[in-house]
Design a protein around this motif. Structure first.
Motif, PDB file in Angstrom:
ATOM      1  N   GLN A   1     -17.480  36.619 -25.983  1.00 39.09           N
ATOM      2  CA  GLN A   1     -16.938  36.910 -24.650  1.00 39.09           C
ATOM      3  C   GLN A   1     -17.090  38.393 -24.305  1.00 39.09           C
ATOM      4  O   GLN A   1     -17.431  38.749 -23.190  1.00 39.09           O
ATOM      5  N   PHE A   2     -16.826  39.243 -25.296  1.00 35.23           N
ATOM      6  CA  PHE A   2     -16.902  40.690 -25.045  1.00 35.23           C
ATOM      7  C   PHE A   2     -18.207  41.275 -25.578  1.00 35.23           C
ATOM      8  O   PHE A   2     -18.252  42.409 -26.010  1.00 35.23           O
TER       9      PHE A   2
ATOM     10  N   ASN B   1     -15.690  37.406 -19.047  1.00 33.27           N
ATOM     11  CA  ASN B   1     -15.446  38.809 -18.735  1.00 33.27           C
ATOM     12  C   ASN B   1     -16.333  39.292 -17.584  1.00 33.27           C
ATOM     13  O   ASN B   1     -16.511  40.493 -17.421  1.00 33.27           O
TER      14      ASN B   1
END
Lengths: 372, 231
Positions: free
Chosen positions: B95-96, B176
């Motif tokens: 996700q990051f 994100n």
């Protein structure tokens, strides 16, 4: 391997200031090691040679002095010794530390010119050995090279001006000294009717112990040694120097070890996430070990090279180290000590990374990565 | 297209234990995915999506059950073998993004190939090709902090494909990102899934992603409440 090495170098470049400080710490450690090791090696050699190369078979000097440079005894002891049977030659010799030209703390040997060839083996590079009691001096080849001296030039010893009669080579420490007539040396060092040591040869080597006993009986307040015993007498001093230097080295090494462990540990903690990413991408434990070990080894290498470079600059500039209140020595460059310094620097760095490496290998990617 | 079985989970369970407290997170999950599938796992926070993805990707070991990647049961593997599977068979997108900050885009994409032992020339060509595929051929030498969130995620996608894995696991890949970048990433995933015979599994809260998936699975309290079914 090169790929993993390139990752390690990239990591090092990220924390340039911290790593520069670590490298500086290692360089100081290597510097201490090289200077202390060079100093002790040089001191050991100088002390041993200064005693064992004095020539003769028996040496007599002030029992309370560690080395002949520090001894003074009455010159008339020579008369007492000449009366002992089996004694062939009795030669007083002054060994003193002086200012020669602009150089402080240089060794001057005062000896009766008639006995020089009996006590020393030398070859003349230039000119002749001193052969009378005039104000002349023979200069050792190393010192002559250093001063740029040649025959017939003047040389000043403690404000006494003498003429260089020749330049000699003995391949011993005496090549760094100046030989002058004994009577001149007495005046230079203000040792009226005194000498530093008395050197004896015996007519029959079998009788040497008897001669020593006879001297001790006649002159109970002096130290009487066979040439080899005189060198052995320095053993406790040399051992002390060795142990002190080892202790210094060990303290510096331990400090460095913990310092580097701390730096690498901090670096590993800061990069826990990256290590997790790399493991998630397929890095094996051995890849992580290599990356961190290479980083540490690189720190050790840079520190070692920097330490060696500073040492070469210092030693090359003619650093003088006093070994007694009146004597100092120039530390020569010992190449083997530099290699050891570099090796120790890398070994300490790699050893210091073992615990951080172990921690890094145990990082579990799922614990450090946000995954939903 | 060859519809060989790529991923199979059999009675997959995971319980976290702290002292005497046991928290079941996954409870007898069974699923199968074939080559070329695009599957979405959805469910509320704490439903076990993350844990399931960790198990499927060999990042965590199950308490019981089996995980088969092609013909290998990775649930029984040791860390060294799992490293090899993660390197060769699985690509991850987080996700990051989780790019390495001091490395350029190009080097980030090369990284899995370094661990796979690919030659420098070959991996450089492959990384260039992948960055071109994700539309970042002009950002090769940029470090992550010089790139937008969408660009970073594209690099992460390129990195996941570096070793041509059979299975690509994406954890909330648009979680994100803004709407525009989300649309771009979804398009990219669909293009890649169509163009490459690779199986994609995504966890998501995003209905846009769920819509594009051929297979969907809903988790609730560690159990499948709605099984895989064709879209």
């Amino acid at each position: 391997m090169l790929d993993v090495l390139s990752i390690a170098i990239r990591n090092l470049s990220r924390r340039a200031l911290r790593n520069a400080l670590t490298v500086s710490g290692l360089a100081i450690f290597v510097l201490i090691f090289i200077l202390v090791s060079s100093l002790t090696t040089t001191m050991q050699r100088s002390l041993e040679e200064s005693v064992s190369d004095l020539g003769g078979e028996i040496m007599v000097w002030d029992e309370s002095a560690f080395v002949p440079f520090l001894s003074t005894i009455p010159e008339d002891y020579t008369r007492t010794m000449q009366n002992i049977s089996n004694v062939r030659n009795v030669v007083p010799q002054i060994t003193g530390v002086s200012r020669i030209d602009s150089e402080d703390l240089r060794l001057t040997i005062g000896i009766n010119p008639a006995y020089i060839h009996r006590l020393y083996t030398y070859t003349m590079i230039e000119g002749v050995m001193i052969n009378n009691n005039d104000s002349s001096a023979a200069v050792g080849v190393l010192f002559a090279d250093f001063l740029g001296k040649h025959v017939d030039q003047n040389i000043t010893i403690n404000d006494w001006e003498l003429t260089v009669s020749g330049i000699y080579r003995t391949d011993t420490w005496i090549d760094n000294a100046v030989i002058v007539p004994f009577l001149i040396a007495q005046e230079i060092f203000s040792l009226e009717e005194r000498t530093s040591v008395i050197i004896l040869t015996v007519s029959d080597p079998v009788e040497i112990d008897m001669v020593i006993s006879a001297i001790k009986k006649e002159l109970p307040n002096v130290g009487v040694y066979k040439s080899q015993e005189a060198a052995d007498r320095l053993a406790p001093l040399i051992d002390s120097i060795t142990w002190i230097s080892l202790a210094l080295f060990a303290i510096a090494g331990i400090a460095c070890f913990f310092g580097i462990t701390n730096v690498v540990m901090t670096s590993v903690f800061e990069r826990t996430r990256e290590i997790g990413i790399m493991k998630a991408l397929g890095a094996k434990g051995t890849d992580i070990v290599k990356i961190i070990t290479y980083e540490s080894a690189a720190l050790g290498l840079f520190g070692g090279v920097l330490g060696c470079s500073i040492s070469i600059l210092l030693l090359g500039s003619g650093l003088l180290i006093p070994i007694t209140s009146t004597t100092s020595i120039r530390i020569p460059v010992h190449p083997d000590i530099f290699l050891y310094g570099l090796g120790f620097s890398m070994a300490i760095s790699i050893l210091a990374s073992l615990y951080p490496v172990w921690k890094a290998v145990r990082v579990r990617p799922n614990e450090v990565l946000r995954f939903g | 297209m060859d519809r060989a079985l790529i991923l199979r989970a059999v009675d997959l369970s995971k319980t976290y234990s702290v002292g005497k407290i046991h928290v079941p997170v996954l409870n007898k999950i069974n699923l199968e995915l074939e080559r070329g599938d695009l599957a979405a796992i959805q469910g509320p926070s704490g439903s076990g999506k993350t844990t399931l993805l960790n198990m499927l990707g060999g990042l965590d070991t199950p308490t019981s059950g089996e995980v088969w990647i092609e013909r290998l049961n990775i649930a029984l593997m040791k860390e060294r073998e799992l490293s090899r599977i993660r390197c060769r068979k699985i690509g991850f997108v987080f996700q990051f993004y989780n790019l390495i900050p001091n490395m350029s885009a190009l080097y980030n994409v090369e990284l899995p190939m370094i661990f796979a032992g690919t030659s420098k020339h070959k991996r450089r060509q492959k990384a260039l090709s992948l960055l071109k595929t994700v539309g970042l051929a002009d950002k090769l030498s940029n470090c992550p902090h010089e790139l937008s969130a969408g660009e970073q995620q594209r690099i992460a996608v390129a990195r996941a494909l570096a070793n041509d894995p059979a299975l690509v696991l994406m954890d909330e890949p648009t979680g994100n990102l803004d709407k525009e970048n989300t649309t771009n990433i979804i398009s990219l995933i669909r293009e890649l899934n169509n163009a490459r015979a690779q199986t994609f599994v995504l966890t998501t809260h995003d209905p846009m992603i769920t819509e594009c998936a051929q297979k969907k699975l809903t988790l609730h309290h560690g159990k499948i409440t709605q099984g895989f079914k064709d879209a």
